[in-house]
Design a protein around this motif. Structure first.
Motif, PDB file in Angstrom:
ATOM      1  N   UNK A 131     -44.100 -82.927  22.526  1.00  0.00           N
ATOM      2  CA  UNK A 131     -42.923 -84.191  22.229  1.00  0.00           C
ATOM      3  C   UNK A 131     -41.864 -84.474  23.807  1.00  0.00           C
ATOM      4  N   UNK A 132     -41.552 -83.218  23.972  1.00  0.00           N
ATOM      5  CA  UNK A 132     -39.980 -83.025  24.576  1.00  0.00           C
ATOM      6  C   UNK A 132     -40.850 -83.148  26.485  1.00  0.00           C
ATOM      7  N   UNK A 133     -40.839 -84.655  27.017  1.00  0.00           N
ATOM      8  CA  UNK A 133     -41.378 -84.989  28.031  1.00  0.00           C
ATOM      9  C   UNK A 133     -41.419 -83.436  29.048  1.00  0.00           C
ATOM     10  N   UNK A 134     -39.724 -84.063  29.629  1.00  0.00           N
ATOM     11  CA  UNK A 134     -38.459 -83.243  30.577  1.00  0.00           C
ATOM     12  C   UNK A 134     -37.868 -82.802  29.807  1.00  0.00           C
ATOM     13  N   UNK A 135     -37.116 -81.043  30.823  1.00  0.00           N
ATOM     14  CA  UNK A 135     -36.479 -80.373  29.248  1.00  0.00           C
ATOM     15  C   UNK A 135     -35.652 -80.504  30.530  1.00  0.00           C
ATOM     16  N   UNK A 136     -35.536 -80.489  31.430  1.00  0.00           N
ATOM     17  CA  UNK A 136     -34.462 -80.321  32.742  1.00  0.00           C
ATOM     18  C   UNK A 136     -33.957 -81.172  33.130  1.00  0.00           C
ATOM     19  N   UNK A 137     -34.064 -82.778  32.964  1.00  0.00           N
ATOM     20  CA  UNK A 137     -33.430 -83.834  33.701  1.00  0.00           C
ATOM     21  C   UNK A 137     -32.106 -83.865  33.052  1.00  0.00           C
ATOM     22  N   UNK A 138     -31.017 -83.853  34.058  1.00  0.00           N
ATOM     23  CA  UNK A 138     -29.331 -83.505  33.274  1.00  0.00           C
ATOM     24  C   UNK A 138     -29.415 -85.124  32.750  1.00  0.00           C
ATOM     25  N   UNK A 139     -30.035 -86.442  32.605  1.00  0.00           N
ATOM     26  CA  UNK A 139     -29.475 -87.304  31.986  1.00  0.00           C
ATOM     27  C   UNK A 139     -30.024 -87.423  30.569  1.00  0.00           C
ATOM     28  N   UNK A 140     -29.190 -87.304  29.252  1.00  0.00           N
ATOM     29  CA  UNK A 140     -29.125 -87.450  27.824  1.00  0.00           C
ATOM     30  C   UNK A 140     -28.048 -87.855  27.164  1.00  0.00           C
ATOM     31  N   UNK A 141     -28.530 -88.501  25.848  1.00  0.00           N
ATOM     32  CA  UNK A 141     -27.653 -89.797  25.453  1.00  0.00           C
ATOM     33  C   UNK A 141     -27.520 -88.254  23.511  1.00  0.00           C
ATOM     34  N   UNK A 142     -26.767 -87.765  23.535  1.00  0.00           N
ATOM     35  CA  UNK A 142     -26.115 -87.005  22.712  1.00  0.00           C
ATOM     36  C   UNK A 142     -25.870 -87.455  21.991  1.00  0.00           C
ATOM     37  N   UNK A 143     -26.338 -87.684  20.491  1.00  0.00           N
ATOM     38  CA  UNK A 143     -25.129 -87.613  18.964  1.00  0.00           C
ATOM     39  C   UNK A 143     -24.453 -86.648  19.131  1.00  0.00           C
ATOM     40  N   UNK A 144     -23.183 -86.597  19.602  1.00  0.00           N
ATOM     41  CA  UNK A 144     -21.838 -85.630  19.083  1.00  0.00           C
ATOM     42  C   UNK A 144     -21.694 -84.804  18.509  1.00  0.00           C
ATOM     43  N   UNK A 145     -21.572 -85.329  16.833  1.00  0.00           N
ATOM     44  CA  UNK A 145     -21.109 -85.121  15.799  1.00  0.00           C
ATOM     45  C   UNK A 145     -22.435 -84.069  15.214  1.00  0.00           C
ATOM     46  N   UNK A 146     -23.684 -83.949  15.069  1.00  0.00           N
ATOM     47  CA  UNK A 146     -24.684 -83.260  14.512  1.00  0.00           C
ATOM     48  C   UNK A 146     -25.372 -82.404  16.247  1.00  0.00           C
ATOM     49  N   UNK A 147     -24.761 -82.546  17.338  1.00  0.00           N
ATOM     50  CA  UNK A 147     -25.411 -81.209  17.673  1.00  0.00           C
ATOM     51  C   UNK A 147     -24.387 -80.597  18.045  1.00  0.00           C
ATOM     52  N   UNK A 148     -22.911 -81.338  17.628  1.00  0.00           N
ATOM     53  CA  UNK A 148     -21.962 -79.688  17.633  1.00  0.00           C
ATOM     54  C   UNK A 148     -21.958 -79.051  16.877  1.00  0.00           C
ATOM     55  N   UNK A 149     -23.144 -79.150  15.379  1.00  0.00           N
ATOM     56  CA  UNK A 149     -22.844 -78.590  14.618  1.00  0.00           C
ATOM     57  C   UNK A 149     -24.013 -77.488  14.902  1.00  0.00           C
ATOM     58  N   UNK A 150     -24.998 -78.115  14.928  1.00  0.00           N
ATOM     59  CA  UNK A 150     -25.926 -76.744  15.614  1.00  0.00           C
ATOM     60  C   UNK A 150     -25.705 -76.523  17.090  1.00  0.00           C
ATOM     61  N   UNK A 151     -24.835 -76.323  17.959  1.00  0.00           N
ATOM     62  CA  UNK A 151     -24.049 -75.760  18.658  1.00  0.00           C
ATOM     63  C   UNK A 151     -23.511 -74.944  18.367  1.00  0.00           C
ATOM     64  N   UNK A 152     -23.073 -75.084  16.976  1.00  0.00           N
ATOM     65  CA  UNK A 152     -21.375 -74.004  16.671  1.00  0.00           C
ATOM     66  C   UNK A 152     -22.727 -72.598  15.906  1.00  0.00           C
ATOM     67  N   UNK A 153     -24.203 -72.647  16.099  1.00  0.00           N
ATOM     68  CA  UNK A 153     -24.789 -71.899  14.658  1.00  0.00           C
ATOM     69  C   UNK A 153     -25.227 -71.238  16.186  1.00  0.00           C
ATOM     70  N   UNK A 154     -25.862 -72.296  17.021  1.00  0.00           N
ATOM     71  CA  UNK A 154     -26.772 -71.847  18.375  1.00  0.00           C
ATOM     72  C   UNK A 154     -26.368 -72.119  19.001  1.00  0.00           C
ATOM     73  N   UNK A 155     -25.793 -71.488  20.475  1.00  0.00           N
ATOM     74  CA  UNK A 155     -24.933 -72.217  21.711  1.00  0.00           C
ATOM     75  C   UNK A 155     -25.627 -72.168  22.873  1.00  0.00           C
TER      76      UNK A 155
END
Length: 251
Positions: A148-172
């Motif tokens: 499912x993840x075609x490339x995990x190293x490219x530096x361009x990605x569009x993040x949904x901020x609030x849900x991602x911050x919730x996840x990063x609070x648990x897993x930095x």
């Protein structure tokens, strides 16, 4: 859904020659820029100060902490500023700006989706980088039990901020080069929706790389090992998901 309010997030560590031309190009997208100074030297810091005087947002980390730490800090600051999405772009100018509107266009149909870039290289790409990426690709495919993840190293990605911050609070997801890969694996584990968009990549002949071979390769190896055991713990759920219809979930 509320009207999306995106910004462009650029972690910067000692790229004084490229960051101003990049900001000039990105200004054509008419989206606010959020620069994160990851403990740059005086020369680059002065350039960033001038860009801030032009109206760009600037968050300064006093010491260099690594790309992952800079992106995490930028995402928290983006949420404080009221941005709903952050389009991450590298500061070295290697990504095709003309490809970025396609990422932003997804906001009209999939606001909870993390949009991941996959590279379209030109002839400037070093062969060792091109083929070396496949070691990480294979481990990502193993650790998600999918392609499912075609490339995990490219530096361009569009993040949904609030849900991602919730996840990063648990897993930095690491402070340095491990961040880009681990954040996608953990988003996938959490059943976050994901799209992929192509982005052209050019490696300038005099480009600056902050990849520390021994330190970063060691951290990447430890990350893949940790994620592998995380996959084993999640194995029943990951296998069960392969037989379920996909649905968009906000982690």
């Amino acid at each position: 859904m509320a009207e999306p309010r995106p910004c462009i997030l650029i972690p910067v560590y000692n790229h004084p020659a490229t960051i101003t031309p990049l900001c000039t190009e990105l200004a054509a997208l008419e989206i606010p820029l959020l620069l994160v100074d990851d403990g740059s030297d005086q020369q680059c810091a002065a350039v960033l100060d001038r860009l801030a005087e032009q109206g760009h947002h600037l968050l300064r980390l006093e010491t260099n902490q690594g790309k992952g730490a800079a992106v995490r800090a930028g995402l928290r600051y983006a949420e404080q500023l009221g941005f709903s999405h952050a389009l991450q772009v590298d500061a070295d100018g290697q990504h095709g700006v003309d490809d970025l509107p396609a990422f932003l266009a997804t906001l009209t149909v999939a606001q909870h989706t993390l949009v991941v870039g996959y590279p379209r290289y030109d002839a400037s790409v070093p062969r060792v980088r091109f083929y070396g990426r496949y070691a990480t690709h294979i481990w990502v495919w193993i650790n998600t039990l999918s392609l499912d993840i075609r490339d995990s190293m490219c530096g361009v990605r569009l993040y949904p901020v609030a849900p991602l911050n919730r996840m990063l609070a648990r897993h930095p997801c690491g402070n340095r080069m491990t961040f880009d890969t681990e954040v996608l694996v953990r988003w996938h584990w959490a059943q976050g929706a994901m799209m992929h968009r192509p982005v052209r990549v050019h490696y300038p002949r005099d480009g600056i790389s902050h990849f520390a071979v021994w330190r970063d390769n060691r951290q990447i190896s430890l990350m893949h090992t940790r994620l592998f055991f995380g996959m084993l713990w999640r194995l029943p759920r990951l296998l069960a998901r392969r037989f379920q219809p996909h649905r968009e979930v906000s982690p």
